[in-house]
Design a protein around this motif. Structure first.
Motif, PDB file in Angstrom:
ATOM      1  N   MET A 288       0.831  -1.199   0.000  1.00  0.00           N
ATOM      2  CA  MET A 288       0.000   0.000   0.000  1.00  0.00           C
ATOM      3  C   MET A 288       0.872   1.258   0.000  1.00  0.00           C
ATOM      4  O   MET A 288       1.700   1.431   0.890  1.00  0.00           O
ATOM      5  CB  MET A 288      -0.934   0.017   1.214  1.00  0.00           C
ATOM      6  CG  MET A 288      -1.868  -1.152   1.249  1.00  0.00           C
ATOM      7  SD  MET A 288      -2.867  -1.147  -0.227  1.00  0.00           S
ATOM      8  CE  MET A 288      -3.595  -2.732  -0.161  1.00  0.00           C
ATOM      9  N   PRO A 289       0.678   2.129  -0.980  1.00  0.00           N
ATOM     10  CA  PRO A 289       1.522   3.327  -1.077  1.00  0.00           C
ATOM     11  C   PRO A 289       1.423   4.236   0.146  1.00  0.00           C
ATOM     12  O   PRO A 289       2.423   4.825   0.554  1.00  0.00           O
ATOM     13  CB  PRO A 289       1.006   4.048  -2.320  1.00  0.00           C
ATOM     14  CG  PRO A 289       0.128   3.106  -3.021  1.00  0.00           C
ATOM     15  CD  PRO A 289      -0.275   2.042  -2.073  1.00  0.00           C
ATOM     16  N   THR A 290       0.255   4.339   0.734  1.00  0.00           N
ATOM     17  CA  THR A 290       0.093   5.193   1.909  1.00  0.00           C
ATOM     18  C   THR A 290       0.946   4.679   3.067  1.00  0.00           C
ATOM     19  O   THR A 290       1.643   5.457   3.727  1.00  0.00           O
ATOM     20  CB  THR A 290      -1.383   5.235   2.329  1.00  0.00           C
ATOM     21  OG1 THR A 290      -2.178   5.582   1.210  1.00  0.00           O
ATOM     22  CG2 THR A 290      -1.598   6.225   3.447  1.00  0.00           C
ATOM     23  N   TYR A 291       0.900   3.379   3.303  1.00  0.00           N
ATOM     24  CA  TYR A 291       1.697   2.792   4.373  1.00  0.00           C
ATOM     25  C   TYR A 291       3.188   2.926   4.077  1.00  0.00           C
ATOM     26  O   TYR A 291       3.987   3.185   4.971  1.00  0.00           O
ATOM     27  CB  TYR A 291       1.341   1.319   4.580  1.00  0.00           C
ATOM     28  CG  TYR A 291      -0.069   1.075   5.041  1.00  0.00           C
ATOM     29  CD1 TYR A 291      -0.721   1.981   5.858  1.00  0.00           C
ATOM     30  CD2 TYR A 291      -0.751  -0.066   4.667  1.00  0.00           C
ATOM     31  CE1 TYR A 291      -2.014   1.754   6.290  1.00  0.00           C
ATOM     32  CE2 TYR A 291      -2.044  -0.303   5.089  1.00  0.00           C
ATOM     33  CZ  TYR A 291      -2.671   0.613   5.898  1.00  0.00           C
ATOM     34  OH  TYR A 291      -3.941   0.385   6.315  1.00  0.00           O
ATOM     35  N   ARG A 292       3.569   2.724   2.803  1.00  0.00           N
ATOM     36  CA  ARG A 292       4.978   2.867   2.425  1.00  0.00           C
ATOM     37  C   ARG A 292       5.484   4.273   2.704  1.00  0.00           C
ATOM     38  O   ARG A 292       6.586   4.466   3.207  1.00  0.00           O
ATOM     39  CB  ARG A 292       5.154   2.547   0.939  1.00  0.00           C
ATOM     40  CG  ARG A 292       5.386   1.109   0.643  1.00  0.00           C
ATOM     41  CD  ARG A 292       5.966   0.914  -0.741  1.00  0.00           C
ATOM     42  NE  ARG A 292       5.353   1.723  -1.763  1.00  0.00           N
ATOM     43  CZ  ARG A 292       4.512   1.289  -2.704  1.00  0.00           C
ATOM     44  NH1 ARG A 292       4.179   0.026  -2.725  1.00  0.00           N
ATOM     45  NH2 ARG A 292       4.025   2.101  -3.605  1.00  0.00           N
ATOM     46  N   ARG A 293       4.662   5.274   2.375  1.00  0.00           N
ATOM     47  CA  ARG A 293       5.066   6.659   2.628  1.00  0.00           C
ATOM     48  C   ARG A 293       5.252   6.923   4.122  1.00  0.00           C
ATOM     49  O   ARG A 293       6.221   7.571   4.532  1.00  0.00           O
ATOM     50  CB  ARG A 293       4.028   7.638   2.047  1.00  0.00           C
ATOM     51  CG  ARG A 293       4.339   8.004   0.621  1.00  0.00           C
ATOM     52  CD  ARG A 293       3.393   9.082   0.113  1.00  0.00           C
ATOM     53  NE  ARG A 293       2.546   8.420  -0.875  1.00  0.00           N
ATOM     54  CZ  ARG A 293       1.242   8.305  -0.812  1.00  0.00           C
ATOM     55  NH1 ARG A 293       0.568   8.848   0.171  1.00  0.00           N
ATOM     56  NH2 ARG A 293       0.571   7.671  -1.746  1.00  0.00           N
ATOM     57  N   VAL A 294       4.337   6.430   4.925  1.00  0.00           N
ATOM     58  CA  VAL A 294       4.448   6.617   6.371  1.00  0.00           C
ATOM     59  C   VAL A 294       5.704   5.951   6.900  1.00  0.00           C
ATOM     60  O   VAL A 294       6.434   6.525   7.727  1.00  0.00           O
ATOM     61  CB  VAL A 294       3.185   6.076   7.086  1.00  0.00           C
ATOM     62  CG1 VAL A 294       3.394   6.017   8.583  1.00  0.00           C
ATOM     63  CG2 VAL A 294       1.977   6.911   6.740  1.00  0.00           C
ATOM     64  N   ILE A 295       6.003   4.742   6.430  1.00  0.00           N
ATOM     65  CA  ILE A 295       7.186   4.028   6.890  1.00  0.00           C
ATOM     66  C   ILE A 295       8.454   4.766   6.466  1.00  0.00           C
ATOM     67  O   ILE A 295       9.376   4.954   7.270  1.00  0.00           O
ATOM     68  CB  ILE A 295       7.182   2.584   6.365  1.00  0.00           C
ATOM     69  CG1 ILE A 295       6.079   1.789   7.038  1.00  0.00           C
ATOM     70  CG2 ILE A 295       8.531   1.900   6.603  1.00  0.00           C
ATOM     71  CD1 ILE A 295       5.844   0.434   6.435  1.00  0.00           C
ATOM     72  N   THR A 296       8.526   5.191   5.211  1.00  0.00           N
ATOM     73  CA  THR A 296       9.725   5.893   4.751  1.00  0.00           C
ATOM     74  C   THR A 296       9.893   7.232   5.457  1.00  0.00           C
ATOM     75  O   THR A 296      11.015   7.631   5.765  1.00  0.00           O
ATOM     76  CB  THR A 296       9.698   6.109   3.233  1.00  0.00           C
ATOM     77  OG1 THR A 296       8.489   6.776   2.861  1.00  0.00           O
ATOM     78  CG2 THR A 296       9.815   4.800   2.489  1.00  0.00           C
ATOM     79  N   ASN A 297       8.791   7.924   5.743  1.00  0.00           N
ATOM     80  CA  ASN A 297       8.898   9.175   6.499  1.00  0.00           C
ATOM     81  C   ASN A 297       9.351   8.924   7.931  1.00  0.00           C
ATOM     82  O   ASN A 297      10.096   9.726   8.490  1.00  0.00           O
ATOM     83  CB  ASN A 297       7.569   9.925   6.488  1.00  0.00           C
ATOM     84  CG  ASN A 297       7.246  10.514   5.142  1.00  0.00           C
ATOM     85  OD1 ASN A 297       8.138  10.731   4.316  1.00  0.00           O
ATOM     86  ND2 ASN A 297       5.983  10.773   4.891  1.00  0.00           N
ATOM     87  N   ALA A 298       8.897   7.833   8.537  1.00  0.00           N
ATOM     88  CA  ALA A 298       9.303   7.512   9.905  1.00  0.00           C
ATOM     89  C   ALA A 298      10.776   7.115   9.953  1.00  0.00           C
ATOM     90  O   ALA A 298      11.472   7.427  10.924  1.00  0.00           O
ATOM     91  CB  ALA A 298       8.433   6.392  10.457  1.00  0.00           C
ATOM     92  N   ILE A 299      11.262   6.448   8.933  1.00  0.00           N
ATOM     93  CA  ILE A 299      12.666   6.030   8.896  1.00  0.00           C
ATOM     94  C   ILE A 299      13.573   7.233   8.701  1.00  0.00           C
ATOM     95  O   ILE A 299      14.646   7.314   9.289  1.00  0.00           O
ATOM     96  CB  ILE A 299      12.891   4.956   7.803  1.00  0.00           C
ATOM     97  CG1 ILE A 299      12.197   3.670   8.226  1.00  0.00           C
ATOM     98  CG2 ILE A 299      14.373   4.720   7.561  1.00  0.00           C
ATOM     99  CD1 ILE A 299      12.223   2.591   7.167  1.00  0.00           C
ATOM    100  N   ARG A 300      13.144   8.166   7.875  1.00  0.00           N
ATOM    101  CA  ARG A 300      13.959   9.373   7.648  1.00  0.00           C
ATOM    102  C   ARG A 300      13.984  10.174   8.898  1.00  0.00           C
ATOM    103  O   ARG A 300      14.770  10.722   9.441  1.00  0.00           O
ATOM    104  CB  ARG A 300      13.350  10.224   6.544  1.00  0.00           C
ATOM    105  CG  ARG A 300      13.507   9.588   5.202  1.00  0.00           C
ATOM    106  CD  ARG A 300      12.987  10.520   4.160  1.00  0.00           C
ATOM    107  NE  ARG A 300      12.640   9.744   2.983  1.00  0.00           N
ATOM    108  CZ  ARG A 300      11.907  10.181   2.008  1.00  0.00           C
ATOM    109  NH1 ARG A 300      11.418  11.395   2.041  1.00  0.00           N
ATOM    110  NH2 ARG A 300      11.642   9.432   0.978  1.00  0.00           N
TER     111      ARG A 300
END
Length: 96
Positions: A84-96
């Motif tokens: 899911m793109p929404t979940y991917r964005r949240v994960i990548t933002n949290a990692i950054r």
């Protein structure tokens, strides 16, 4: 069902191309989500039943296959998170 949906999307003329692309992507994601229960529940059960009926696998194969079934919820959640793109964005933002 999925092949029929792809066929209908291909032959449908009333929808725009961007709509068709988005629907096709969602169908691919749904198809990938369906693979997780098959790989982690159905396939181990098939191996177990074949072993019980025909004795065609070594005993340890069934022991290890049974241990795969409890991993289904974890694997399904990871697939959802990465598909899911929404979940991917949240994960990548949290990692950054």
């Amino acid at each position: 069902i999925f092949w029929h949906m792809f066929f209908v999307l291909k032959n449908q003329t009333s929808s725009s191309e961007s709509t068709k692309v988005l629907i096709r992507l969602s169908l691919i994601r749904l198809f990938m989500q369906l693979n997780v229960p098959f790989l982690f529940i159905v396939l181990p059960l098939i191996v177990t039943f074949l072993q019980a009926a025909l004795r065609i696998f070594p005993f340890l194969v069934v022991v290890y296959v049974i241990k795969i079934i409890p991993l289904h919820p974890i694997a399904h959640n990871f697939v959802l998170l990465f598909l899911m793109p929404t979940y991917r964005r949240v994960i990548t933002n949290a990692i950054r």
